[in-house]
Design a protein around this motif. Sequence first.
Motif, mmCIF file in Angstrom:
data_model
loop_
_atom_site.group_PDB
_atom_site.id
_atom_site.type_symbol
_atom_site.label_atom_id
_atom_site.label_comp_id
_atom_site.label_asym_id
_atom_site.label_seq_id
_atom_site.Cartn_x
_atom_site.Cartn_y
_atom_site.Cartn_z
ATOM 1 N N ILE A 96 0.837 -1.195 0.000
ATOM 2 C CA ILE A 96 0.000 0.000 0.000
ATOM 3 C C ILE A 96 0.873 1.247 0.000
ATOM 4 O O ILE A 96 1.823 1.368 0.780
ATOM 5 C CB ILE A 96 -0.896 0.020 1.253
ATOM 6 C CG1 ILE A 96 -1.758 -1.250 1.310
ATOM 7 C CG2 ILE A 96 -1.792 1.263 1.272
ATOM 8 C CD1 ILE A 96 -2.471 -1.430 2.638
ATOM 9 N N ASN A 101 -3.824 3.690 -1.061
ATOM 10 C CA ASN A 101 -4.629 4.035 0.114
ATOM 11 C C ASN A 101 -5.853 4.847 -0.308
ATOM 12 O O ASN A 101 -6.971 4.622 0.174
ATOM 13 C CB ASN A 101 -3.790 4.828 1.118
ATOM 14 C CG ASN A 101 -4.605 5.334 2.298
ATOM 15 O OD1 ASN A 101 -4.939 4.585 3.204
ATOM 16 N ND2 ASN A 101 -4.932 6.621 2.275
ATOM 17 N N TYR A 134 2.732 10.084 4.782
ATOM 18 C CA TYR A 134 1.414 10.409 4.234
ATOM 19 C C TYR A 134 0.948 11.808 4.626
ATOM 20 O O TYR A 134 0.089 12.388 3.980
ATOM 21 C CB TYR A 134 0.374 9.387 4.725
ATOM 22 C CG TYR A 134 0.426 8.062 4.010
ATOM 23 C CD1 TYR A 134 1.630 7.541 3.557
ATOM 24 C CD2 TYR A 134 -0.726 7.336 3.795
ATOM 25 C CE1 TYR A 134 1.690 6.330 2.911
ATOM 26 C CE2 TYR A 134 -0.695 6.108 3.148
ATOM 27 C CZ TYR A 134 0.533 5.607 2.715
ATOM 28 O OH TYR A 134 0.575 4.399 2.073
ATOM 29 N N THR A 139 -6.829 7.816 6.294
ATOM 30 C CA THR A 139 -6.536 6.404 6.103
ATOM 31 C C THR A 139 -7.781 5.678 5.628
ATOM 32 O O THR A 139 -8.908 6.045 5.988
ATOM 33 C CB THR A 139 -6.016 5.765 7.398
ATOM 34 O OG1 THR A 139 -5.906 4.341 7.194
ATOM 35 C CG2 THR A 139 -6.976 5.992 8.560
ATOM 36 N N ASP A 140 -7.583 4.656 4.825
ATOM 37 C CA ASP A 140 -8.717 3.895 4.292
ATOM 38 C C ASP A 140 -9.544 3.260 5.402
ATOM 39 O O ASP A 140 -10.744 3.040 5.246
ATOM 40 C CB ASP A 140 -8.234 2.811 3.323
ATOM 41 C CG ASP A 140 -7.276 1.823 3.975
ATOM 42 O OD1 ASP A 140 -6.308 2.259 4.609
ATOM 43 O OD2 ASP A 140 -7.493 0.610 3.850
ATOM 44 N N HIS A 164 -1.273 -3.230 7.886
ATOM 45 C CA HIS A 164 -2.417 -2.344 7.692
ATOM 46 C C HIS A 164 -3.470 -2.952 6.771
ATOM 47 O O HIS A 164 -4.667 -2.863 7.054
ATOM 48 C CB HIS A 164 -1.935 -1.006 7.106
ATOM 49 C CG HIS A 164 -3.021 -0.004 6.919
ATOM 50 N ND1 HIS A 164 -3.321 0.952 7.867
ATOM 51 C CD2 HIS A 164 -3.887 0.196 5.888
ATOM 52 C CE1 HIS A 164 -4.317 1.702 7.428
ATOM 53 N NE2 HIS A 164 -4.680 1.261 6.233
#
Length: 498
Positions: A96, A101, A134, A139-140, A164
């Motif tokens: 990822i 993401n 990031y 965040t997803d 994650h």
Amino acid sequence: MKQARIWDDTLEDLSRRRTHAHGMGGPERVAKHRGKGKLDARARIDHLLDKGSFHEFGTLVGGEVAADAIIAGSGLIHGMPVMVGAEDFTTLAGTISPGSNSKRYRLAELAVRNKIPLIMLLEGAGFRATGDHYGRTPTDLLAQAQCSGKVPVVTAVLGASAGHGALIAPVSDFAIMSRQGAIFTAGPPVVKMSTGEDVSKEDLGGPDVAIASGLIHNVADTDEEVLDEIRRYLSYFPPSAWSYPIATEPDEFSEPRDTPELLDIISRDNRSTYDMRSVIDAVVDTKDWFEVQPDFGRAIICGLAHLGGHPIAVVANQPQVIAGSIDSDAADKAAHFISVADAFHLPLVFLADNPGMLPGSESERGGILRSGARMFVAQTTATTMKMHVTLRKAYGFGSMVMSLIGFDGQVAAYAYPGATMGAMSADALSGASNADDGLSASLREMELEASYRSAEHMGFDELISPEETRNALLTSLQRGIYARQAVAEPVGRCVIVP
């Protein structure tokens, strides 16, 4: 020069970029992946969805990194729209990055916005080690968690899934794994570096570990079988919490019928065992109902089935396992299952035959009161239709978690004649009070009369013969279905995560 000719170079460039993305990690890596008996990410999506229904988005995310290692889009399952994402292990181990993401976040965001299920197919190594940060980006997992109780969320673990990326599994309503799957916080190399433990991915998070921990609900042998099971699972559910489950077309199996076979299956002697699955087979429309977590918390059976063509959720004690006593694993399993069924308006059918919560020091250390309380809260706060049958016995808190409690919102409550209930069994009460033979006999006689005394005071809507079980439940269900047709648009509820 015609206007269309001016587009040629631009569209050729777009086609080249799409072809690169569709090639995933390249022919050699794809062939190596398939040589292990697995489908590649795009083949998994093709097998999962109705033929030709996949519509991809984010194809060009990642640039030279094909689709940034995750294939994302929408499609149909049994004609119902779904959102689906598949990690591509052939491209940088399915890792990822900020781009992927964003695709994962968008998948979950569109699932809720469009009120349709979200499916994630996992095989990836977690975050990509690029050194990039990031910053303040979503965040997803934020979007995925917000799906809970609003749209069905299903996860498949089809290879090694770490870090994650793996966290969507415990957030899901249903998680299934292939025999080649493994799921963990960190993979074997990181474990070795961090703790010195030398462990294989199978021993760290393979099916035997993931099923035993309750993280993964079901397991199937191959990728294809896992994807077929996802299609089966979703067939019982509406697209979202804003819809009701859809009934199947009526057939001869959904008609009313007596169940005299239960007289042979269920022993009148409380000390004899029988397989509750045989009871469920007799009561529901067909025997091909879908069991959730069959190898975890085995003292309770949780299953999806049809009754009169209507999808239902069955919660049943299993007398073959610790005499039907409810242990911590069984209660945790049931709590999650009940909350998922309630979120998506599946009617709940409770089939009770238990001597209570599992006693003992080991059970207490395992948190039986905590787990039992979670199950109790899940079922008492459920607003979907609830129906209860006491088959032979239901004692103490073990009866309450199975919806044998007055003013619990049941649309129907039944028991078989001679069913025993109360704070504890006559034998247990005799032992606890050091009763003599005369008092013990009196307690046993009172126990056998318990169902009649309860019925005299409307403790049950009716005492029924085992032969009447299916038809009594079917009539109550049809009555409830008719009533809810006049209810305003349903609203979702949060799901208890195991």
